[in-house]
Design a protein around this motif. Structure first.
Motif: not given
Length: 138
Positions: A96-121
């Motif tokens: 994602x970072x190689x494609x120009x994305x920037x991390x915008x946040x974290x969603x706790x427990x989004x995948x049930x067993x794991x947080x999600x990192x939110x990116x925007x391009x």
């Protein structure tokens, strides 16, 4: 070969690899090599200026990345694409970072067993678009 159909098969392939199930409406793009999907994109939650993208891939081609940019920016008219990845998936974060994305946040427990990192391009930051094939972009 870059294809957009059969949508259900592409969505099932991507979903099985990232652990989610997609429900319409959505659109898809995939790279098929020798009759099998090697990369797939699911586009959903379109809000005119933004589209959510989900991706799974064995490998990515420049041709597919340019097709994704063309679809998001030129066909849908979006200025940005939103992506989520598992917080423990460092390969996806690097991609994602190689494609120009920037991390915008974290969603706790989004995948049930794991947080999600939110990116925007943003379209001006996507390296396979604006200047990839000359002044007109992809």
């Amino acid at each position: 070969m870059i294809v957009s159909e059969p949508r259900e098969e592409i969505a099932a392939w991507v979903g099985a690899r990232i652990g989610v199930e997609f429900h319409p409406p959505y659109t898809t793009l995939a790279h098929v090599d020798r009759g099998r999907i090697i990369a797939g994109f699911i586009f959903n939650a379109w809000t005119e200026h933004d589209i959510e993208i989900s991706l799974a891939a064995d490998r990515l081609s420049l041709t597919l990345m340019r097709a994704v940019y063309d679809y998001v920016v030129n066909q849908l008219g979006c200025r940005r694409a939103t992506c989520r990845t598992r917080a423990d998936n460092s390969k996806a974060q690097t991609l994602l970072e190689r494609c120009g994305a920037r991390q915008e946040g974290r969603q706790h427990g989004y995948f049930g067993d794991c947080d999600a990192l939110l990116y925007a391009i943003m379209k001006e930051d996507f390296p396979y678009g604006l200047h990839a094939k000359g002044p007109q972009g992809a």
